[in-house]
Write a protein that holds these residues in place. Structure first.
Motif, PDB file in Angstrom:
ATOM      1  N   ALA A 106       0.836  -1.206   0.000  1.00  0.00           N
ATOM      2  CA  ALA A 106       0.000   0.000   0.000  1.00  0.00           C
ATOM      3  C   ALA A 106       0.870   1.255   0.000  1.00  0.00           C
ATOM      4  CB  ALA A 106      -0.936  -0.017   1.212  1.00  0.00           C
ATOM      5  N   VAL A 107       1.942   1.243   0.791  1.00  0.00           N
ATOM      6  CA  VAL A 107       2.868   2.379   0.807  1.00  0.00           C
ATOM      7  C   VAL A 107       3.542   2.531  -0.556  1.00  0.00           C
ATOM      8  CG1 VAL A 107       4.993   3.274   1.837  1.00  0.00           C
ATOM      9  CG2 VAL A 107       3.263   2.204   3.288  1.00  0.00           C
ATOM     10  N   PHE A 108       3.949   1.411  -1.145  1.00  0.00           N
ATOM     11  CA  PHE A 108       4.574   1.408  -2.472  1.00  0.00           C
ATOM     12  C   PHE A 108       3.631   2.065  -3.484  1.00  0.00           C
ATOM     13  CE2 PHE A 108       5.985  -0.473  -6.466  1.00  0.00           C
ATOM     14  CZ  PHE A 108       7.365  -0.511  -6.339  1.00  0.00           C
ATOM     15  N   TRP A 109       2.360   1.678  -3.439  1.00  0.00           N
ATOM     16  CA  TRP A 109       1.365   2.214  -4.362  1.00  0.00           C
ATOM     17  C   TRP A 109       1.153   3.709  -4.152  1.00  0.00           C
ATOM     18  CZ3 TRP A 109      -3.532   4.390  -3.804  1.00  0.00           C
ATOM     19  CH2 TRP A 109      -4.309   4.454  -4.971  1.00  0.00           C
ATOM     20  N   LEU A 110       1.084   4.147  -2.889  1.00  0.00           N
ATOM     21  CA  LEU A 110       0.878   5.566  -2.590  1.00  0.00           C
ATOM     22  C   LEU A 110       2.053   6.408  -3.080  1.00  0.00           C
ATOM     23  CD1 LEU A 110      -0.686   5.428   1.000  1.00  0.00           C
ATOM     24  CD2 LEU A 110      -1.792   6.239  -1.100  1.00  0.00           C
ATOM     25  N   LEU A 111       3.262   5.928  -2.879  1.00  0.00           N
ATOM     26  CA  LEU A 111       4.439   6.659  -3.354  1.00  0.00           C
ATOM     27  C   LEU A 111       4.403   6.812  -4.873  1.00  0.00           C
ATOM     28  CD1 LEU A 111       7.261   5.070  -1.141  1.00  0.00           C
ATOM     29  CD2 LEU A 111       6.281   7.366  -0.933  1.00  0.00           C
ATOM     30  N   LEU A 112       4.016   5.741  -5.565  1.00  0.00           N
ATOM     31  CA  LEU A 112       3.928   5.815  -7.024  1.00  0.00           C
ATOM     32  C   LEU A 112       2.857   6.808  -7.456  1.00  0.00           C
ATOM     33  CD1 LEU A 112       4.190   2.025  -7.975  1.00  0.00           C
ATOM     34  CD2 LEU A 112       5.899   3.791  -8.423  1.00  0.00           C
ATOM     35  N   ARG A 113       1.698   6.762  -6.810  1.00  0.00           N
ATOM     36  CA  ARG A 113       0.596   7.630  -7.203  1.00  0.00           C
ATOM     37  C   ARG A 113       0.902   9.104  -6.931  1.00  0.00           C
ATOM     38  NH1 ARG A 113       0.147   4.324  -9.743  1.00  0.00           N
ATOM     39  NH2 ARG A 113      -1.514   2.859 -10.237  1.00  0.00           N
ATOM     40  N   ARG A 114       1.714   9.379  -5.916  1.00  0.00           N
ATOM     41  CA  ARG A 114       2.066  10.759  -5.608  1.00  0.00           C
ATOM     42  C   ARG A 114       3.277  11.238  -6.415  1.00  0.00           C
ATOM     43  NH1 ARG A 114      -0.434  13.044  -1.343  1.00  0.00           N
ATOM     44  NH2 ARG A 114      -1.710  11.674  -0.018  1.00  0.00           N
ATOM     45  N   GLY A 115       3.788  10.351  -7.278  1.00  0.00           N
ATOM     46  CA  GLY A 115       4.892  10.740  -8.151  1.00  0.00           C
ATOM     47  C   GLY A 115       6.217  10.901  -7.441  1.00  0.00           C
ATOM     48  N   VAL A 116       6.392  10.226  -6.312  1.00  0.00           N
ATOM     49  CA  VAL A 116       7.647  10.307  -5.566  1.00  0.00           C
ATOM     50  C   VAL A 116       8.734   9.561  -6.325  1.00  0.00           C
ATOM     51  CG1 VAL A 116       8.809   9.736  -3.399  1.00  0.00           C
ATOM     52  CG2 VAL A 116       6.419  10.478  -3.384  1.00  0.00           C
ATOM     53  N   HIS A 117       9.892  10.190  -6.492  1.00  0.00           N
ATOM     54  CA  HIS A 117      11.001   9.578  -7.217  1.00  0.00           C
ATOM     55  C   HIS A 117      12.112   9.196  -6.247  1.00  0.00           C
ATOM     56  CE1 HIS A 117       9.239  10.690 -11.077  1.00  0.00           C
ATOM     57  NE2 HIS A 117       9.011  11.910 -10.582  1.00  0.00           N
ATOM     58  N   GLY A 118      12.973   8.311  -6.684  1.00  0.00           N
ATOM     59  CA  GLY A 118      14.135   7.940  -5.892  1.00  0.00           C
ATOM     60  C   GLY A 118      14.224   6.449  -5.638  1.00  0.00           C
ATOM     61  N   TRP A 119      15.188   5.812  -6.289  1.00  0.00           N
ATOM     62  CA  TRP A 119      15.365   4.373  -6.121  1.00  0.00           C
ATOM     63  C   TRP A 119      15.706   4.030  -4.681  1.00  0.00           C
ATOM     64  CZ3 TRP A 119      19.880   2.660  -4.072  1.00  0.00           C
ATOM     65  CH2 TRP A 119      20.981   3.539  -4.132  1.00  0.00           C
ATOM     66  N   TYR A 120      16.350   4.976  -3.950  1.00  0.00           N
ATOM     67  CA  TYR A 120      16.762   4.746  -2.575  1.00  0.00           C
ATOM     68  C   TYR A 120      15.556   4.585  -1.651  1.00  0.00           C
ATOM     69  CZ  TYR A 120      16.104   9.766  -3.036  1.00  0.00           C
ATOM     70  OH  TYR A 120      15.595  11.004  -3.344  1.00  0.00           O
ATOM     71  N   LEU A 121      14.349   4.972  -2.101  1.00  0.00           N
ATOM     72  CA  LEU A 121      13.129   4.728  -1.343  1.00  0.00           C
ATOM     73  C   LEU A 121      12.504   3.391  -1.731  1.00  0.00           C
ATOM     74  CD1 LEU A 121      11.400   8.234  -1.435  1.00  0.00           C
ATOM     75  CD2 LEU A 121      12.517   7.161   0.513  1.00  0.00           C
ATOM     76  N   TYR A 122      12.432   3.154  -3.046  1.00  0.00           N
ATOM     77  CA  TYR A 122      11.697   1.999  -3.547  1.00  0.00           C
ATOM     78  C   TYR A 122      12.443   0.687  -3.347  1.00  0.00           C
ATOM     79  CZ  TYR A 122       8.384   5.211  -5.673  1.00  0.00           C
ATOM     80  OH  TYR A 122       7.428   6.169  -5.862  1.00  0.00           O
ATOM     81  N   VAL A 123      13.746   0.680  -3.524  1.00  0.00           N
ATOM     82  CA  VAL A 123      14.498  -0.576  -3.404  1.00  0.00           C
ATOM     83  C   VAL A 123      14.459  -1.118  -1.971  1.00  0.00           C
ATOM     84  CG1 VAL A 123      16.774  -1.657  -3.593  1.00  0.00           C
ATOM     85  CG2 VAL A 123      15.964  -0.133  -5.410  1.00  0.00           C
ATOM     86  N   PRO A 124      14.773  -0.296  -0.932  1.00  0.00           N
ATOM     87  CA  PRO A 124      14.642  -0.835   0.436  1.00  0.00           C
ATOM     88  C   PRO A 124      13.212  -1.272   0.772  1.00  0.00           C
ATOM     89  CG  PRO A 124      15.933   1.191   0.450  1.00  0.00           C
ATOM     90  CD  PRO A 124      15.333   1.070  -0.922  1.00  0.00           C
ATOM     91  N   LEU A 125      12.225  -0.485   0.315  1.00  0.00           N
ATOM     92  CA  LEU A 125      10.828  -0.855   0.566  1.00  0.00           C
ATOM     93  C   LEU A 125      10.492  -2.178  -0.106  1.00  0.00           C
ATOM     94  CD1 LEU A 125       8.043  -0.238   1.717  1.00  0.00           C
ATOM     95  CD2 LEU A 125       7.592   1.179  -0.313  1.00  0.00           C
ATOM     96  N   ALA A 126      10.977  -2.369  -1.327  1.00  0.00           N
ATOM     97  CA  ALA A 126      10.728  -3.618  -2.049  1.00  0.00           C
ATOM     98  C   ALA A 126      11.349  -4.804  -1.321  1.00  0.00           C
ATOM     99  CB  ALA A 126      11.274  -3.523  -3.474  1.00  0.00           C
ATOM    100  N   LEU A 127      12.537  -4.613  -0.765  1.00  0.00           N
ATOM    101  CA  LEU A 127      13.192  -5.700  -0.026  1.00  0.00           C
ATOM    102  C   LEU A 127      12.406  -6.062   1.232  1.00  0.00           C
ATOM    103  CD1 LEU A 127      16.938  -4.615  -0.347  1.00  0.00           C
ATOM    104  CD2 LEU A 127      15.798  -6.481  -1.545  1.00  0.00           C
TER     105      LEU A 127
END
Length: 472
Positions: free
Chosen positions: A213-234
């Motif tokens: 849900a957090v991953f989806w919200l970040l995408l929908r708000r247009g937040v950029h930065g692999w340093y956010l998404y990669v740790p969250l994905a792990l």
């Protein structure tokens, strides 16, 4: 405003496996190029695994494969083989999720009429192999646990076979194979999620859902930065693994969340999903899948072991499911779709071409090996035998399709050359411009310029001849 012209009757004049649109053709060409390279690496990794596991140094293979690493406190003290199957394949399924999302919003699966063909063909291409396996094991008294093993298609391995045999398969057939594999992956994911999930940890599953849900919200708000998404994905992957649901499902879920449509008003040339796929696909095809093959395909192979594949119902069911079930299922699904939608096959192709591609889809390497490990997790010996059956079945399917495709290769080469011809050198294949008046004007200018050059050359040559024929 003039009245709109009447549309043709539904289903009439519609072609099965007709020419792709130019944007779709460009996308398919780029995607298949990466998949082909990945397929060659996959093939090399599988061969390396077989050599490593069948030579005097096979003990080192088992030591590396079974070596455990990872934080035990987080429930992640896994073997290298386990990390490859649950960890690296999550990257593969992440890319599969993006491909599926793109197909649903911008590709062939967006149009229900166009989607009917690959969906029905993929469903039949999974149902018939499962039925073949079930019949063989019911009559032979074998285990039904492996019914899902022969249902998957490995697109990378299939394209590697095409690269090795050097056939010039037309883009429509390549696109059909790619879309078929995407739909196939979707149903394989559903099979893994539904039939190979037990002992659920609802706390970990809830945590994974919250992370998604957090991953989806970040995408929908247009937040950029692999340093956010990669740790969250792990974190999401780790929670999904501990939940009891196969961890690769996390990769699929995140891939499906990416936006795969462009926003023209913002000047986007490629969607976020396409950009991420462009970055991650080489990692999936060039590293994740070959490493999985390296640590999963290393089974002991001998003349006696290969002979036993045809005597045990579980392994025989896998081989027949891949070789016979896949070809019959996909071909039958395609023919039935054309028959009941009143569509006709493209004028450039014949039904034997469809059967050849259907046979090629019998290469079920990566996901079939994964499902084989899940289906017979409690029986190491049978797991290795089923893996050998997957390898043998995929090899037979590859050889059969290679023969069938080579028979028609001269025809394919002519079609491919027609698709690639660009006489006016504008970067767009001529076959896509034949209805454009500007194209015919450019071609007339090109022909006139060439004719003028020939006339000048003839004059120069003629003048030189007259001088040579004159008195010394």
């Amino acid at each position: 405003m003039s009245a709109p012209s009447p549309s043709p009757a539904p289903g009439r004049n519609r072609k099965v496996l007709g020419r792709l649109s130019l944007p779709e053709r460009t996308f398919v060409t780029d995607a298949l190029r990466t998949e082909t390279v990945g397929g060659v690496l996959l093939l090399a990794a599988a061969i390396a695994a077989l050599i490593w596991a069948n030579t005097p140094i096979r003990e080192s293979y088992e030591s590396v494969r079974d070596f455990h690493v990872g934080p035990a406190s987080l429930g992640l003290d896994l073997s290298i083989e386990h990390w490859a199957a649950d960890g690296l394949l999550a990257v593969f399924f992440f890319v599969a999720g993006i491909e599926l999302k793109r197909e649903m919003v911008a590709g062939d699966l967006r149009d229900p009429r166009a989607a009917a063909l690959p969906v029905v063909a993929a469903l039949c291409g999974m149902a018939v192999p499962a039925l073949v396996y079930t019949l063989v094991n019911v009559t032979g008294g074998g285990s039904l646990d492996g019914w899902a093993v022969p249902t998957a298609t490995d697109i990378a391995f299939a394209l590697a076979v095409l690269a090795v045999i050097g056939t010039s398969l037309p883009s429509a057939l390549r696109a059909f194979l790619l879309t078929l594999a995407v739909v196939d992956d979707l149903f394989a994911i559903l099979i893994i999620a539904v039939f190979f999930t037990e002992n659920l940890n609802f706390a970990a599953l809830g945590g994974a859902a919250a992370g998604l849900a957090v991953f989806w919200l970040l995408l929908r708000r247009g937040v950029h930065g692999w340093y956010l998404y990669v740790p969250l994905a792990l974190v999401i992957w780790g929670l999904m693994y501990n939940s009891g649901v196969h961890a690769t499902i996390a990769g699929v879920a995140m891939g499906l969340m990416l936006r795969c449509t462009t926003r023209k008003d913002e000047g986007e040339r490629r969607s976020p999903g396409e950009r991420v796929e462009h970055l991650v696909r080489p990692l999936s095809a060039g590293l994740a899948v070959p490493l999985f093959a390296l640590f999963s395909a290393g089974v002991a192979v001998s003349g006696g072991a290969l002979g036993e594949v045809f005597t045990q119902p579980e392994t025989l069911g896998v081989v027949l499911g891949l070789v016979v079930g896949k070809a019959v299922g996909i071909f039958g699904g395609t023919w039935l779709t054309a028959r009941f939608t009143r569509a006709s096959l493209s004028d450039d192709l014949a039904w034997p071409d469809v059967f050849a591609v259907s046979s090629l889809a019998g290469i079920g390497f990566t996901v079939s090996l994964l499902i084989g490990e899940l289906a017979f997790a409690g029986d190491k010996a049978l797991t290795d035998e089923v893996k050998a059956a997957v390898l043998l079945g995929s090899l037979i399917a590859a050889a059969l399709s290679a023969v069938l495709l080579k028979v028609r290769n001269a025809k394919y080469r002519r079609l491919w050359e027609d698709e690639e011809r660009d006489d006016d050198l504008d970067g767009i294949p001529d076959i896509y411009e034949q209805d454009n008046p500007a194209y015919h004007l450019r071609m007339a200018e090109i022909h006139e310029r060439k004719a003028a050059e020939h006339r000048r050359l003839a004059e120069v040559t003629g003048g030189a001849s007259e001088e040579n024929d004159g008195p010394a």
